[in-house]
Each structure stands twice: as C-alpha cells, then as structure tokens.
Design a protein around this motif. Sequence first.
Motif, PDB file in Angstrom:
ATOM      1  N   THR A  59      60.881  36.960  59.037  1.00 29.91           N
ATOM      2  CA  THR A  59      61.434  37.044  57.679  1.00 29.91           C
ATOM      3  C   THR A  59      61.819  38.482  57.357  1.00 29.91           C
ATOM      4  N   LEU A  60      63.056  38.665  56.949  1.00 31.13           N
ATOM      5  CA  LEU A  60      63.570  39.977  56.557  1.00 31.13           C
ATOM      6  C   LEU A  60      63.611  40.041  55.028  1.00 31.13           C
ATOM      7  N   SER A  61      63.144  41.144  54.491  1.00 26.34           N
ATOM      8  CA  SER A  61      63.011  41.273  53.035  1.00 26.34           C
ATOM      9  C   SER A  61      64.216  41.976  52.409  1.00 26.34           C
ATOM     10  N   CYS A  62      64.494  41.582  51.180  1.00 24.81           N
ATOM     11  CA  CYS A  62      65.556  42.229  50.404  1.00 24.81           C
ATOM     12  C   CYS A  62      65.206  42.078  48.932  1.00 24.81           C
ATOM     13  N   THR A  63      65.243  43.160  48.218  1.00 19.92           N
ATOM     14  CA  THR A  63      65.099  43.107  46.759  1.00 19.92           C
ATOM     15  C   THR A  63      66.305  43.787  46.142  1.00 19.92           C
ATOM     16  N   TYR A  64      66.600  43.422  44.922  1.00 21.79           N
ATOM     17  CA  TYR A  64      67.775  43.974  44.252  1.00 21.79           C
ATOM     18  C   TYR A  64      67.458  44.166  42.783  1.00 21.79           C
ATOM     19  N   ASP A  65      68.278  44.937  42.150  1.00 18.18           N
ATOM     20  CA  ASP A  65      68.089  45.193  40.729  1.00 18.18           C
ATOM     21  C   ASP A  65      69.419  44.972  40.021  1.00 18.18           C
TER      22      ASP A  65
ATOM     23  N   PHE B 132      65.295  38.300  47.762  1.00 15.31           N
ATOM     24  CA  PHE B 132      66.228  37.458  48.538  1.00 15.31           C
ATOM     25  C   PHE B 132      65.944  37.678  50.008  1.00 15.31           C
ATOM     26  N   SER B 133      64.945  37.014  50.538  1.00 14.36           N
ATOM     27  CA  SER B 133      64.561  37.232  51.924  1.00 14.36           C
ATOM     28  C   SER B 133      65.259  36.234  52.846  1.00 14.36           C
ATOM     29  N   LEU B 134      65.438  36.644  54.084  1.00 13.35           N
ATOM     30  CA  LEU B 134      66.096  35.825  55.105  1.00 13.35           C
ATOM     31  C   LEU B 134      65.066  35.417  56.144  1.00 13.35           C
ATOM     32  N   LYS B 135      64.976  34.120  56.393  1.00 13.96           N
ATOM     33  CA  LYS B 135      64.083  33.611  57.416  1.00 13.96           C
ATOM     34  C   LYS B 135      64.897  33.114  58.597  1.00 13.96           C
ATOM     35  N   ILE B 136      64.546  33.594  59.779  1.00 17.71           N
ATOM     36  CA  ILE B 136      65.199  33.153  61.008  1.00 17.71           C
ATOM     37  C   ILE B 136      64.161  32.378  61.805  1.00 17.71           C
TER      38      ILE B 136
ATOM     39  N   TYR C  94      75.413  36.072  39.655  1.00 20.80           N
ATOM     40  CA  TYR C  94      75.876  36.964  40.724  1.00 20.80           C
ATOM     41  C   TYR C  94      75.735  36.226  42.046  1.00 20.80           C
ATOM     42  N   TYR C  95      76.027  36.922  43.136  1.00 19.98           N
ATOM     43  CA  TYR C  95      76.015  36.299  44.449  1.00 19.98           C
ATOM     44  C   TYR C  95      75.307  37.217  45.442  1.00 19.98           C
ATOM     45  N   LEU C  96      74.629  36.613  46.361  1.00 16.31           N
ATOM     46  CA  LEU C  96      73.886  37.372  47.363  1.00 16.31           C
ATOM     47  C   LEU C  96      74.282  36.898  48.752  1.00 16.31           C
TER      48      LEU C  96
ATOM     49  N   LYS D   6      72.189  28.839  41.302  1.00 16.27           N
ATOM     50  CA  LYS D   6      71.643  27.690  42.027  1.00 16.27           C
ATOM     51  C   LYS D   6      70.187  27.976  42.412  1.00 16.27           C
ATOM     52  N   GLN D   7      69.302  27.117  42.006  1.00 21.00           N
ATOM     53  CA  GLN D   7      67.893  27.316  42.332  1.00 21.00           C
ATOM     54  C   GLN D   7      67.593  26.954  43.780  1.00 21.00           C
ATOM     55  N   GLN D   8      68.380  26.047  44.336  1.00 16.35           N
ATOM     56  CA  GLN D   8      68.116  25.608  45.699  1.00 16.35           C
ATOM     57  C   GLN D   8      68.440  26.720  46.676  1.00 16.35           C
ATOM     58  N   ASN D   9      67.522  26.953  47.603  1.00 14.53           N
ATOM     59  CA  ASN D   9      67.713  27.985  48.609  1.00 14.53           C
ATOM     60  C   ASN D   9      68.759  27.552  49.635  1.00 14.53           C
ATOM     61  N   ALA D  10      69.654  28.482  49.982  1.00 16.17           N
ATOM     62  CA  ALA D  10      70.687  28.186  50.961  1.00 16.17           C
ATOM     63  C   ALA D  10      70.093  28.116  52.369  1.00 16.17           C
ATOM     64  N   THR D  11      70.675  27.262  53.203  1.00 18.68           N
ATOM     65  CA  THR D  11      70.279  27.168  54.606  1.00 18.68           C
ATOM     66  C   THR D  11      71.536  27.027  55.456  1.00 18.68           C
ATOM     67  N   GLU D  12      71.477  27.614  56.637  1.00 20.69           N
ATOM     68  CA  GLU D  12      72.536  27.495  57.632  1.00 20.69           C
ATOM     69  C   GLU D  12      71.872  27.418  58.997  1.00 20.69           C
ATOM     70  N   ASN D  13      71.675  26.204  59.463  1.00 23.05           N
ATOM     71  CA  ASN D  13      71.042  25.985  60.763  1.00 23.05           C
ATOM     72  C   ASN D  13      69.671  26.662  60.802  1.00 23.05           C
ATOM     73  N   ARG D  14      69.483  27.647  61.663  1.00 22.79           N
ATOM     74  CA  ARG D  14      68.168  28.287  61.807  1.00 22.79           C
ATOM     75  C   ARG D  14      67.911  29.363  60.752  1.00 22.79           C
ATOM     76  N   PHE D  15      68.903  29.616  59.918  1.00 22.57           N
ATOM     77  CA  PHE D  15      68.800  30.671  58.906  1.00 22.57           C
ATOM     78  C   PHE D  15      68.596  30.051  57.526  1.00 22.57           C
ATOM     79  N   SER D  16      67.636  30.560  56.803  1.00 21.83           N
ATOM     80  CA  SER D  16      67.405  30.096  55.438  1.00 21.83           C
ATOM     81  C   SER D  16      66.968  31.287  54.597  1.00 21.83           C
ATOM     82  N   VAL D  17      67.117  31.126  53.290  1.00 15.12           N
ATOM     83  CA  VAL D  17      66.717  32.203  52.395  1.00 15.12           C
ATOM     84  C   VAL D  17      65.618  31.707  51.464  1.00 15.12           C
ATOM     85  N   ASN D  18      64.864  32.666  50.971  1.00 17.32           N
ATOM     86  CA  ASN D  18      63.899  32.429  49.908  1.00 17.32           C
ATOM     87  C   ASN D  18      64.365  33.263  48.723  1.00 17.32           C
ATOM     88  N   PHE D  19      65.026  32.607  47.790  1.00 20.06           N
ATOM     89  CA  PHE D  19      65.620  33.278  46.641  1.00 20.06           C
ATOM     90  C   PHE D  19      64.679  33.142  45.454  1.00 20.06           C
TER      91      PHE D  19
END
Lengths: 118, 113
Positions: free
Chosen positions: A20-26, A75-79, A32-34, A55-68
């Motif tokens: 899991t890769l972390s990302c925070t924003y202000d 906005f973390s990325l899970k591989i 907005y869009y991430l 959108k409350q639902q977390n986006a997913t693309e095959n093996r990649f998903s986010v925890n928003f």
Amino acid sequence: AQTVTQSQPEMSVQEAETVTLSCTYDTSESDYYLFWYKQPPSRQMILVIRQEAYKQQNATENRFSVNFQKAAKSFSLKISDSQLGDAAMYFCAYRSPSGGSGTYKYIFGTGTRLKVLA
Amino acid sequence: EADIYQTPRYLVIGTGKKITLECSQTMGHDKMYWYQQDPGMELHLIHYSYGVNSTEKGDLSSESTVSRIRTEHFPLTLESARPSHTSQYLCASSDGLAGGPLFFGPGTRLTVL
C-alpha cells in the motif's frame, strides 16, 4: 493552496504480496479528482487509477485499488499480487474542480519508488 | 491511434545552442502542458496552454518559451541551452472534461554539455 504529500520515498514488496502506497492531500474544495500514475524506469508515465471525490465507492482496476478517505484527505493505492513489472515510481495527483473560465490545476506528489523483490 | 508524441527522445547538445522540443497529440485535446522532471524526482509544471494562442507560465520558472499555433502542436524552445537545463521534459494533454486525467508523452531527455 492545494498540496499533495507522499511520505514514503521508497517501498519494497515481495513478488505476489500486497503493498500500500500512501498519499494525503490538502484542499478546501469538496469536488475534485484524484489519480495515481505509474512511471517505470525510462518509460512513459501512465494512468493507473482515477477517483472522483463525490463518489464514496473506492475505485478498482484489476490488481490496483484505492482507499479513499475524504474526511481524512487520504488516497492510498493498494497493489495486490505484486509483479516484477509493477516496479516503478508512483505519483499521486490531485485535480482541482474547473474554475469559471474552465481553468484547473493538476498537483503532483513527490513520488514513491516501488521495488518488487523476486 | 490517438496518442501524444515527443521528439527527440534523447538530445545531447552543447552550451549556447538553440533547441526546440516537439510535442504533438492526436487526441483532440485542448489543454496541453510541459513538465520538467529530474530522473526519479518530482514533476514541475513549466508551461501550459488551454487552447490555440493561449500560453501561460507554470509554477517553476523556466527560461524556455512555448507556442500554440495549432491545437495538436505545443513545441518548447530554449534560445540558448545551458547545463542547468539538463533534465527530462514531459509533455502532457487533457481533454478538459470534468475529472479528465493527464495523458503523458514519452518525454525528451536533454543533456547540455
């Protein structure tokens, strides 16, 4: 002003494991869009995944998903099932909503280098 | 196939030379951008354009200039290259629709001796 922070300059993961890769924003905006981008060594930057803030639902693309987590501005990325080809720099990016004249900004984090160990 | 192209991919040049980095896209996007990136480091926006005859400077001050005479073409020019200009230059475009991502070209790696 909006900012994007990636606090992990480098991460390592064993092949087939999950990372899991972390990302925070202000931002003071509500709409907005991430994005997460992948930049393999000496290769083109490509879009991995996109999330709309309304959108409350977390986006997913095959093996990649986010925890928003909108309230936490996270906005973390899970591989999952990491592969050798996942080794790259990963950039988190924020896109502001369009202004009155159609202007908007993309703001990038400083990146996380992901190493995949065989 | 719709794509974004950059030429040259690699350029090694002497100090004082004038150079133009080419960027073209066949995606029909109005908005185009130039980013400067040292290898493995963060991206810095140096120029952007929202359409023909529209150009703006980005967040990072740059001695380069850009032009946008045609929608699909957004070249970057350095009148007198210096070693401090050594970097990777990434061109990108977006369609301007709500939430549209940036699409990047392959980049030009510039080395000024």
